[in-house]
Write a protein that holds these residues in place. Sequence first.
Motif, PDB file in Angstrom:
ATOM      1  N   TRP A 112       0.829  -1.203   0.000  1.00 17.17           N
ATOM      2  CA  TRP A 112       0.000   0.000   0.000  1.00 17.17           C
ATOM      3  C   TRP A 112       0.867   1.259   0.000  1.00 17.17           C
ATOM      4  O   TRP A 112       0.599   2.215  -0.731  1.00 17.17           O
ATOM      5  N   GLU A 113       1.908   1.257   0.805  1.00 19.88           N
ATOM      6  CA  GLU A 113       2.753   2.445   0.920  1.00 19.88           C
ATOM      7  C   GLU A 113       3.495   2.758  -0.373  1.00 19.88           C
ATOM      8  O   GLU A 113       3.820   3.923  -0.646  1.00 19.88           O
ATOM      9  N   LYS A 114       3.746   1.745  -1.186  1.00 27.63           N
ATOM     10  CA  LYS A 114       4.402   1.979  -2.475  1.00 27.63           C
ATOM     11  C   LYS A 114       3.468   2.658  -3.476  1.00 27.63           C
ATOM     12  O   LYS A 114       3.900   3.043  -4.566  1.00 27.63           O
ATOM     13  N   CYS A 115       2.194   2.793  -3.096  1.00 27.25           N
ATOM     14  CA  CYS A 115       1.219   3.467  -3.964  1.00 27.25           C
ATOM     15  C   CYS A 115       0.962   4.907  -3.517  1.00 27.25           C
ATOM     16  O   CYS A 115      -0.041   5.513  -3.913  1.00 27.25           O
ATOM     17  N   ALA A 116       1.851   5.448  -2.697  1.00 27.60           N
ATOM     18  CA  ALA A 116       1.670   6.820  -2.204  1.00 27.60           C
ATOM     19  C   ALA A 116       2.117   7.838  -3.250  1.00 27.60           C
ATOM     20  O   ALA A 116       2.792   8.826  -2.941  1.00 27.60           O
ATOM     21  N   HIS A 117       1.734   7.597  -4.495  1.00 23.31           N
ATOM     22  CA  HIS A 117       2.049   8.544  -5.565  1.00 23.31           C
ATOM     23  C   HIS A 117       1.335   9.866  -5.274  1.00 23.31           C
ATOM     24  O   HIS A 117       0.227   9.873  -4.732  1.00 23.31           O
ATOM     25  N   PRO A 118       1.940  10.980  -5.648  1.00 26.25           N
ATOM     26  CA  PRO A 118       1.298  12.275  -5.382  1.00 26.25           C
ATOM     27  C   PRO A 118      -0.082  12.377  -6.030  1.00 26.25           C
ATOM     28  O   PRO A 118      -0.298  11.883  -7.140  1.00 26.25           O
ATOM     29  N   VAL A 119      -0.997  13.003  -5.310  1.00 18.87           N
ATOM     30  CA  VAL A 119      -2.345  13.261  -5.820  1.00 18.87           C
ATOM     31  C   VAL A 119      -2.603  14.757  -5.678  1.00 18.87           C
ATOM     32  O   VAL A 119      -2.628  15.283  -4.566  1.00 18.87           O
ATOM     33  N   ASP A 120      -2.785  15.442  -6.801  1.00 15.49           N
ATOM     34  CA  ASP A 120      -3.053  16.881  -6.798  1.00 15.49           C
ATOM     35  C   ASP A 120      -4.524  17.098  -7.146  1.00 15.49           C
ATOM     36  O   ASP A 120      -4.919  16.914  -8.303  1.00 15.49           O
ATOM     37  N   PRO A 121      -5.356  17.470  -6.166  1.00 14.33           N
ATOM     38  CA  PRO A 121      -6.788  17.650  -6.447  1.00 14.33           C
ATOM     39  C   PRO A 121      -7.063  18.642  -7.568  1.00 14.33           C
ATOM     40  O   PRO A 121      -8.022  18.470  -8.330  1.00 14.33           O
ATOM     41  N   ASP A 122      -6.223  19.663  -7.692  1.00 10.32           N
ATOM     42  CA  ASP A 122      -6.450  20.666  -8.732  1.00 10.32           C
ATOM     43  C   ASP A 122      -6.268  20.079 -10.131  1.00 10.32           C
ATOM     44  O   ASP A 122      -6.991  20.439 -11.067  1.00 10.32           O
ATOM     45  N   LEU A 123      -5.298  19.172 -10.269  1.00  7.70           N
ATOM     46  CA  LEU A 123      -5.058  18.563 -11.578  1.00  7.70           C
ATOM     47  C   LEU A 123      -6.170  17.592 -11.972  1.00  7.70           C
ATOM     48  O   LEU A 123      -6.303  17.244 -13.147  1.00  7.70           O
ATOM     49  N   LEU A 124      -6.953  17.163 -10.991  1.00  6.61           N
ATOM     50  CA  LEU A 124      -8.039  16.223 -11.265  1.00  6.61           C
ATOM     51  C   LEU A 124      -9.358  16.930 -11.580  1.00  6.61           C
ATOM     52  O   LEU A 124     -10.333  16.272 -11.948  1.00  6.61           O
ATOM     53  N   LYS A 125      -9.386  18.236 -11.454  1.00  6.33           N
ATOM     54  CA  LYS A 125     -10.632  18.969 -11.689  1.00  6.33           C
ATOM     55  C   LYS A 125     -11.130  18.747 -13.116  1.00  6.33           C
ATOM     56  O   LYS A 125     -10.359  18.780 -14.070  1.00  6.33           O
ATOM     57  N   GLY A 126     -12.427  18.494 -13.220  1.00 11.78           N
ATOM     58  CA  GLY A 126     -13.042  18.242 -14.515  1.00 11.78           C
ATOM     59  C   GLY A 126     -12.990  16.796 -14.955  1.00 11.78           C
ATOM     60  O   GLY A 126     -13.674  16.411 -15.909  1.00 11.78           O
ATOM     61  N   ARG A 127     -12.191  15.980 -14.269  1.00 14.00           N
ATOM     62  CA  ARG A 127     -12.051  14.572 -14.655  1.00 14.00           C
ATOM     63  C   ARG A 127     -13.260  13.752 -14.212  1.00 14.00           C
ATOM     64  O   ARG A 127     -13.881  14.012 -13.182  1.00 14.00           O
ATOM     65  N   VAL A 128     -13.553  12.725 -15.000  1.00 10.99           N
ATOM     66  CA  VAL A 128     -14.574  11.750 -14.633  1.00 10.99           C
ATOM     67  C   VAL A 128     -14.117  10.989 -13.391  1.00 10.99           C
ATOM     68  O   VAL A 128     -12.939  10.624 -13.263  1.00 10.99           O
ATOM     69  N   CYS A 129     -15.043  10.758 -12.467  1.00 12.72           N
ATOM     70  CA  CYS A 129     -14.722   9.978 -11.276  1.00 12.72           C
ATOM     71  C   CYS A 129     -15.987   9.313 -10.749  1.00 12.72           C
ATOM     72  O   CYS A 129     -17.103   9.598 -11.201  1.00 12.72           O
ATOM     73  N   PHE A 130     -15.783   8.428  -9.779  1.00 11.71           N
ATOM     74  CA  PHE A 130     -16.880   7.680  -9.170  1.00 11.71           C
ATOM     75  C   PHE A 130     -16.721   7.749  -7.660  1.00 11.71           C
ATOM     76  O   PHE A 130     -15.601   7.688  -7.144  1.00 11.71           O
ATOM     77  N   GLY A 131     -17.844   7.882  -6.959  1.00  8.26           N
ATOM     78  CA  GLY A 131     -17.796   8.044  -5.515  1.00  8.26           C
ATOM     79  C   GLY A 131     -18.261   6.812  -4.772  1.00  8.26           C
ATOM     80  O   GLY A 131     -19.073   6.026  -5.270  1.00  8.26           O
ATOM     81  N   GLY A 132     -17.744   6.664  -3.572  1.00  7.57           N
ATOM     82  CA  GLY A 132     -18.211   5.645  -2.640  1.00  7.57           C
ATOM     83  C   GLY A 132     -18.528   6.320  -1.321  1.00  7.57           C
ATOM     84  O   GLY A 132     -17.704   7.078  -0.798  1.00  7.57           O
ATOM     85  N   LEU A 133     -19.720   6.085  -0.791  1.00  8.46           N
ATOM     86  CA  LEU A 133     -20.171   6.740   0.435  1.00  8.46           C
ATOM     87  C   LEU A 133     -20.479   5.689   1.490  1.00  8.46           C
ATOM     88  O   LEU A 133     -21.321   4.816   1.282  1.00  8.46           O
ATOM     89  N   ASP A 134     -19.766   5.773   2.611  1.00 13.61           N
ATOM     90  CA  ASP A 134     -20.021   4.872   3.738  1.00 13.61           C
ATOM     91  C   ASP A 134     -20.475   5.729   4.911  1.00 13.61           C
ATOM     92  O   ASP A 134     -19.661   6.321   5.618  1.00 13.61           O
ATOM     93  N   LEU A 135     -21.788   5.821   5.080  1.00 11.96           N
ATOM     94  CA  LEU A 135     -22.351   6.634   6.153  1.00 11.96           C
ATOM     95  C   LEU A 135     -22.193   5.930   7.486  1.00 11.96           C
ATOM     96  O   LEU A 135     -22.405   4.728   7.596  1.00 11.96           O
ATOM     97  N   SER A 136     -21.850   6.702   8.488  1.00 12.49           N
ATOM     98  CA  SER A 136     -21.722   6.154   9.826  1.00 12.49           C
ATOM     99  C   SER A 136     -23.059   6.244  10.546  1.00 12.49           C
ATOM    100  O   SER A 136     -24.038   6.789  10.035  1.00 12.49           O
ATOM    101  N   SER A 137     -23.065   5.723  11.761  1.00 17.73           N
ATOM    102  CA  SER A 137     -24.112   6.123  12.679  1.00 17.73           C
ATOM    103  C   SER A 137     -23.901   7.612  12.932  1.00 17.73           C
ATOM    104  O   SER A 137     -22.890   8.189  12.515  1.00 17.73           O
ATOM    105  N   THR A 138     -24.790   8.241  13.620  1.00 19.40           N
ATOM    106  CA  THR A 138     -24.717   9.700  13.763  1.00 19.40           C
ATOM    107  C   THR A 138     -23.519  10.173  14.578  1.00 19.40           C
ATOM    108  O   THR A 138     -23.207  11.360  14.581  1.00 19.40           O
TER     109      THR A 138
END
Length: 229
Positions: A6-32
């Motif tokens: 997992w740690e070898k996958c710590a490639h940089p992620v720049d949120p600004d460079l991803l703007k406009g890109r297609v993506c998919f979300g996953g939502l795991d709601l907690s208890s309150t």
Amino acid sequence: MPMDTWEKCAHPVDPDLLKGRVCFGGLDLSSTTDITAFVLVFPPVEGDDKYYVLPYFWLPEETLDLRVRRDHVPYDIWRQQGYLLTTEGNVIHYGFIKKFIEDLGQDYNIQEIAFDRWGAVQMVQNLEGAGFTVVPFGQGFKDMSPPTKELMKLALEKRIAHGGHPVLSWMMDNIHIRTDPAGNIKPDKAKSTEKIDGAVAMIMALYRCIRHKGVSEKSVYDERGLLAF
């Protein structure tokens, strides 16, 4: 998976460079009163074969200090560093999270949001009302096994980019994987050492990527078995 993988996958992620890109979300709601996780996964594009991961986490503001003392987890430091968000009060403010996701939708081309059916009815209705496509996602072996295996395969290939996000990495380290007699696998919340909500949300989002990118659900693990966690 082994944390060194997992740690070898710590490639940089720049949120600004991803703007406009297609993506998919996953939502795991907690208890309150627990952690809620929302994770965006961006599929590969021409010239870049990595899946980029943007995770977001929330806890109630008023319970943060208590959790730090009780759980011995550095939630306060993660909040100071911007890796964990809080909502006002002593319970999770779902309206705040819905608005946050709406704002993300202004920056990123969110195709679908996969969600755990448990306790998500009102949030799902609110997100649908905001124009999002939401997809129920079962937590059994049938739904969870293909993307969990694919995540392991992609991590071994160093094709996951998570930027070393400490909350997500902590959750990945907490995972206990359960296997059925047929060799299907899934994260087991009950037997995991601590919270794994972000990992589950990421797996759900990855599956929607797989479905839409035509990536084979067949994994190297189907042939050679599972590496020990």
